[in-house]
Design a protein around this motif. Structure first.
Motif, PDB file in Angstrom:
ATOM      1  N   ALA B  81      92.414 -20.000   2.059  1.00  0.00           N
ATOM      2  CA  ALA B  81      92.246 -18.706   1.385  1.00  0.00           C
ATOM      3  C   ALA B  81      93.553 -17.940   1.513  1.00  0.00           C
ATOM      4  N   LEU B  82      94.252 -17.779   0.378  1.00  0.00           N
ATOM      5  CA  LEU B  82      95.566 -17.138   0.404  1.00  0.00           C
ATOM      6  C   LEU B  82      95.432 -15.636   0.624  1.00  0.00           C
ATOM      7  N   THR B  83      94.620 -14.994  -0.220  1.00  0.00           N
ATOM      8  CA  THR B  83      94.418 -13.544  -0.113  1.00  0.00           C
ATOM      9  C   THR B  83      92.984 -13.234  -0.486  1.00  0.00           C
ATOM     10  N   MET B  84      92.577 -12.027  -0.233  1.00  0.00           N
ATOM     11  CA  MET B  84      91.308 -11.504  -0.728  1.00  0.00           C
ATOM     12  C   MET B  84      91.436  -9.997  -0.902  1.00  0.00           C
ATOM     13  N   ARG B  85      90.496  -9.402  -1.615  1.00  0.00           N
ATOM     14  CA  ARG B  85      90.541  -7.951  -1.807  1.00  0.00           C
ATOM     15  C   ARG B  85      90.044  -7.251  -0.547  1.00  0.00           C
ATOM     16  N   ASP B  86      90.478  -6.042  -0.322  1.00  0.00           N
ATOM     17  CA  ASP B  86      89.927  -5.278   0.809  1.00  0.00           C
ATOM     18  C   ASP B  86      88.415  -5.131   0.646  1.00  0.00           C
ATOM     19  N   THR B  87      87.969  -5.104  -0.592  1.00  0.00           N
ATOM     20  CA  THR B  87      86.536  -4.920  -0.859  1.00  0.00           C
ATOM     21  C   THR B  87      85.744  -6.219  -0.745  1.00  0.00           C
ATOM     22  N   ASP B  88      86.427  -7.330  -0.403  1.00  0.00           N
ATOM     23  CA  ASP B  88      85.717  -8.594  -0.221  1.00  0.00           C
ATOM     24  C   ASP B  88      85.273  -8.787   1.225  1.00  0.00           C
ATOM     25  N   GLN B  89      85.645  -7.862   2.096  1.00  0.00           N
ATOM     26  CA  GLN B  89      85.380  -8.069   3.520  1.00  0.00           C
ATOM     27  C   GLN B  89      84.211  -7.207   3.997  1.00  0.00           C
ATOM     28  N   ASP B  90      83.378  -7.822   4.827  1.00  0.00           N
ATOM     29  CA  ASP B  90      82.306  -7.102   5.530  1.00  0.00           C
ATOM     30  C   ASP B  90      81.254  -6.515   4.598  1.00  0.00           C
ATOM     31  N   LEU B  91      80.791  -7.318   3.652  1.00  0.00           N
ATOM     32  CA  LEU B  91      79.686  -6.879   2.796  1.00  0.00           C
ATOM     33  C   LEU B  91      78.360  -7.220   3.475  1.00  0.00           C
ATOM     34  N   THR B  92      77.297  -6.588   3.005  1.00  0.00           N
ATOM     35  CA  THR B  92      75.960  -6.984   3.451  1.00  0.00           C
ATOM     36  C   THR B  92      75.044  -7.026   2.233  1.00  0.00           C
ATOM     37  N   SER B  93      73.967  -7.797   2.359  1.00  0.00           N
ATOM     38  CA  SER B  93      72.923  -7.760   1.351  1.00  0.00           C
ATOM     39  C   SER B  93      71.686  -7.151   1.982  1.00  0.00           C
ATOM     40  N   ILE B  94      70.834  -6.607   1.122  1.00  0.00           N
ATOM     41  CA  ILE B  94      69.647  -5.942   1.643  1.00  0.00           C
ATOM     42  C   ILE B  94      68.412  -6.388   0.863  1.00  0.00           C
ATOM     43  N   VAL B  95      67.270  -6.199   1.503  1.00  0.00           N
ATOM     44  CA  VAL B  95      65.988  -6.434   0.843  1.00  0.00           C
ATOM     45  C   VAL B  95      65.305  -5.075   0.730  1.00  0.00           C
ATOM     46  N   VAL B  96      64.888  -4.758  -0.485  1.00  0.00           N
ATOM     47  CA  VAL B  96      64.394  -3.418  -0.776  1.00  0.00           C
ATOM     48  C   VAL B  96      62.949  -3.496  -1.268  1.00  0.00           C
ATOM     49  N   VAL B  97      62.139  -2.543  -0.850  1.00  0.00           N
ATOM     50  CA  VAL B  97      60.769  -2.436  -1.377  1.00  0.00           C
ATOM     51  C   VAL B  97      60.596  -1.036  -1.965  1.00  0.00           C
ATOM     52  N   ARG B  98      59.496  -0.837  -2.694  1.00  0.00           N
ATOM     53  CA  ARG B  98      59.216   0.516  -3.176  1.00  0.00           C
ATOM     54  C   ARG B  98      58.866   1.408  -1.980  1.00  0.00           C
ATOM     55  N   ALA B  99      59.161   2.687  -2.089  1.00  0.00           N
ATOM     56  CA  ALA B  99      58.985   3.600  -0.957  1.00  0.00           C
ATOM     57  C   ALA B  99      57.538   3.618  -0.464  1.00  0.00           C
ATOM     58  N   ASP B 100      56.600   3.406  -1.405  1.00  0.00           N
ATOM     59  CA  ASP B 100      55.189   3.493  -1.006  1.00  0.00           C
ATOM     60  C   ASP B 100      54.615   2.128  -0.606  1.00  0.00           C
ATOM     61  N   SER B 101      55.491   1.132  -0.446  1.00  0.00           N
ATOM     62  CA  SER B 101      55.012  -0.221  -0.138  1.00  0.00           C
ATOM     63  C   SER B 101      54.441  -0.293   1.280  1.00  0.00           C
ATOM     64  N   PRO B 102      53.406  -1.092   1.493  1.00  0.00           N
ATOM     65  CA  PRO B 102      52.895  -1.298   2.864  1.00  0.00           C
ATOM     66  C   PRO B 102      53.848  -2.156   3.706  1.00  0.00           C
ATOM     67  N   VAL B 103      54.841  -2.772   3.056  1.00  0.00           N
ATOM     68  CA  VAL B 103      55.779  -3.611   3.813  1.00  0.00           C
ATOM     69  C   VAL B 103      56.668  -2.723   4.675  1.00  0.00           C
ATOM     70  N   ARG B 104      56.636  -2.935   6.001  1.00  0.00           N
ATOM     71  CA  ARG B 104      57.442  -2.115   6.910  1.00  0.00           C
ATOM     72  C   ARG B 104      58.625  -2.906   7.444  1.00  0.00           C
ATOM     73  N   GLN B 105      58.460  -4.201   7.590  1.00  0.00           N
ATOM     74  CA  GLN B 105      59.545  -5.022   8.137  1.00  0.00           C
ATOM     75  C   GLN B 105      59.566  -6.379   7.455  1.00  0.00           C
ATOM     76  N   LEU B 106      60.587  -7.147   7.783  1.00  0.00           N
ATOM     77  CA  LEU B 106      60.839  -8.408   7.099  1.00  0.00           C
ATOM     78  C   LEU B 106      59.623  -9.336   7.120  1.00  0.00           C
ATOM     79  N   THR B 107      58.969  -9.437   8.268  1.00  0.00           N
ATOM     80  CA  THR B 107      57.863 -10.393   8.390  1.00  0.00           C
ATOM     81  C   THR B 107      56.676 -10.011   7.518  1.00  0.00           C
TER      82      THR B 107
END
Ligand SMILES: [Fe+2]
Ligand SMILES: [Fe+2]
Lengths: 403, 281
Positions: B81-107
């Motif tokens: 890897a020769l170079t990368m953008r500053d914006t290519d480092q330390d990203l995260t992905s998320i899992v989102v539910v509707r605010a009124d969802s009964p889902v509280r955690q990943l499991t």
């Protein structure tokens, strides 16, 4: 960890979906690049949104140990992108019209006068960029006056006043109105061709010409409306009249076009409108000629002002003005000039009756009008620095179409 | 002596790619590098051409980087890897539910319908599904295949997943952190309307992949990219378009989660062959 944040911001419940970046940005603005900002807050998405926002703007994020964290989310280390963006930025001159640049550069383009311009961006081509060519110190004042004196064609004219004219007098009015409309169209198109070429640094001139165009638009409206107030048919338009106006619209030099249109044409038009105001057979015609005359006076004042200024600086300008008159005269020499129907209609209106004596008096009044127009043109030419005898000769070469 | 040369590949996921690289080309040529680029319609051919030596550099997605690494290794060569953008480092992905969802955690997501992006999106599909699998959560995946072959560069799949969440068609949606913020700001997601139930560890995104050892041209290319300044009005609009404020030295420490997800899902074989079923870039 060895943190030494020098500033802190508490976002409370505010999240990045509702403007939290404004508080963070404001706090970062007070720090040098590398400066640290402790950000705390209670929005549940903050831990996700804060680093995502910082990443896109070149700020670094450091994370506290979970044990230390209460409402502290992260420490933002200010990047340099915000400063780098303004490296090499310059002001687009002074904001005030009293300190104009003599030759604003193309790169200032559409930036507001006096604004801080980020470097880069297009080189906009506004070729009328010479202060001496386009500017007149009176422009801001004239613009303010013009803006204050805009009138509403619907309410400023007594359209519903009762009057009835003999058919031949009404026909004379319709003929004169038809002629006025085609002249107003030319008077709108000429400044329109230059307004997009003038460097926005001289914005008061652009504003003034824009209002001038709005004036002409109203003139077109009220003269058309009067023509059709009692009937459904316009009068005649002569080939020679249209040829005269066409040579005016075809002039692509700003100084020469101003000279031919404002100094010579609109100047003569003021005399014509004044004449029509006097001889108008009905209140509507009288009123619209008076309203248009007020506007036209302003158009003449601006044309004179910037040409007088330019003539003082450029001794060769008069040669170009003289040549322009000759050129236009030569182009029109084989045309009839004023529509004969218009001339006759003016006589009818001035005569006010069909007795031989009435017609003779009317004829004399139109002759007097032509003389007054000639005198006015000569006066303005002398003000631009022409000798008296030369002014008389040049005025005589002006189009017989008046404009 | 002729100027050193570089021929770079880029994937045409958006018309702006032409603007960006034509602009960079002018800038690079002005600094003594005979640079040109070719456009690919998807990453798989770009990676194959890099390893085969038909191009000198590949502006690669993280998934394309992994494949390049595997293909090169299988070939007895190496990439870096020769170079990368500053914006290519330390990203995260998320899992989102509707605010009124009964889902509280990943499991709580076990057995529920989870929307993801395109089959080949690292950030909206492979990494978040790997995160769920690592937590032992089995879900019913609903995929939004927009721009297959672009490795998730096309935002359409992520946005469609977010819309499906709002419409109540799915129980959760996966996306990159910055897109959650963007979707809230643009109105795709109602403000306060969603809740984040999981966030992955930090990972890295694109890099400028080159063959090792580097040619003189490639070395100069790296030096010039790292020297690009956001204070330079000639490149700043291009950096804005490409979404960075500075180029950084390439690093390869941020691809472990994706590599694990690729292996677990069988997306590529260990020698770099495309083995994902139903993947037709
Ligand atoms: Fe007018
Ligand atoms: Fe006028």
């Amino acid at each position: 960890m060895s943190w030494t944040p020098v500033a802190a911001v508490d976002l409370g419940d505010l999240g990045f979906g509702s403007g939290a970046h404004l508080l963070v940005q404001r706090a970062l603005a007070g720090l040098p690049p590398g400066g640290r900002l402790a950000v705390s807050g209670r929005d549940p998405a903050l831990r996700v949104h804060l680093p995502a926002w910082c990443r896109g703007r070149g700020h670094r994020v450091e994370w506290p140990d979970r044990s230390e964290a209460n409402e502290l989310v992260a420490v933002v280390v200010r990047g340099s992108a915000d400063d780098d963006r303004w490296f090499g930025a310059e002001r687009a001159g002074s904001a005030l019209p009293s300190a104009l640049s003599s030759r604003p550069p193309a790169r200032w383009g559409l930036g507001a006068r006096g604004a801080l311009l980020e470097a880069g961006g297009p080189e906009a081509r506004f070729d009328l960029d010479d202060r001496d060519l386009v500017w007149a110190d009176i422009a801001p004042h004239l613009y303010a006056q013009a803006a204050a004196r805009q009138w509403d064609p619907q309410t400023a004219v007594p359209w519903d006043d009762p009057f009835a004219l003999p058919a031949d007098v009404e026909a004379a009015v319709v003929q004169v109105m038809t002629y006025l409309v085609e002249n107003e169209q030319a008077a709108l198109v000429v400044p329109a061709r230059f307004v997009g070429r003038i460097h926005p640094h001289f914005r008061e001139v652009v504003q003034l010409l824009a209002v001038q165009m709005a004036d002409e638009a109203r003139h077109m409206e009220v003269f058309s409306r009067r023509a059709l107030l009692r009937g459904a048919e316009m009068g005649t338009s002569s080939a020679g009249g249209r040829q005269s106006l066409f040579t005016l619209v075809a002039e692509s030099d700003f100084a020469l076009a101003s000279f031919l249109l404002s100094v010579l044409g609109e100047g003569s038009f003021v005399d014509l409108l004044s004449f029509l105001h006097e001889v108008a057979p009905d209140p509507v015609t009288r009123r619209i000629c008076w309203l248009a005359m007020q506007d036209e006076r302003r158009h003449v004042v601006f044309g004179m002002a910037h040409l007088e200024h330019q003539a003082q600086l450029d001794p060769l300008l008069r040669d170009r003005l003289r040549a322009a008159i000759h050129r236009r005269h030569d182009a029109l020499v084989d045309t009839a000039g004023l529509n004969a129907d218009v001339f006759d209609a003016l006589v009818v209106l001035a005569a006010g009756g069909w007795q031989p004596n009435d017609v003779s008096a009317g004829f004399d009044r139109v002759r007097a009008l032509q003389h007054a127009m000639d005198q006015g043109r000569q006066r303005r030419l002398v003000r631009l620095g022409f000798r008296v005898d030369e002014a008389a000769a040049l005025s005589a070469l002006h189009t017989r179409n008046f404009m | 002596m002729p100027a050193p040369t570089v021929l770079m590949g880029a994937v045409a996921y958006d018309p702006k790619v032409v603007t960006i690289w034509e602009g960079f080309r002018t800038w690079l040529r002005g600094r003594g590098l005979d640079f040109d680029f070719v456009l690919y319609s998807h990453y798989e051919r770009q990676v194959e051409d890099l390893v085969a030596g038909r191009i000198d550099a590949a502006w690669n997605s993280p998934l394309a980087w992994l494949r390049a690494e595997r293909l090169a290794a299988a070939d007895g060569t190496a990439v870096r890897a020769l170079t990368m953008r500053d914006t290519d480092q330390d990203l995260t992905s998320i899992v989102v539910v509707r605010a009124d969802s009964p889902v509280r955690q990943l499991t709580d997501l076990a057995g529920r319908v989870v929307a993801v992006g395109a089959i080949d999106s690292p950030q909206a599909t492979l990494i978040p599904l790997g995160h769920l699998a690592a937590a032992g959560v089995t879900v019913d995946v609903r995929r939004f295949d927009v721009g297959v072959g672009l490795h998730g560069d096309h935002i359409g799949g992520e946005r469609d997943a977010a819309r499906a969440l709002v419409a109540g068609e799915v129980d959760a949606a996966c996306m990159i952190d910055a897109n959650h913020l963007a979707f809230v700001q643009e109105g795709t997601l109602p403000p306060e309307g969603t809740r984040i139930v999981a966030q992955t560890a930090r990972y890295d995104h694109c890099n400028m992949t080159v063959r090792a050892p580097e040619s003189e041209g490639v070395r100069l290319f790296g030096t010039l990219l790292l020297g690009m300044s956001y204070a330079d009005p000639q490149v700043r609009p291009l950096l804005d378009l490409e979404g960075l404020t500075a180029w950084r030295e390439g690093r390869t420490t941020g691809y472990d989660a994706l590599a694990a997800a690729v292996d677990a899902s069988g997306f590529y074989s260990l020698d770099g062959r495309v083995t994902a079923p139903h993947y037709r870039p």
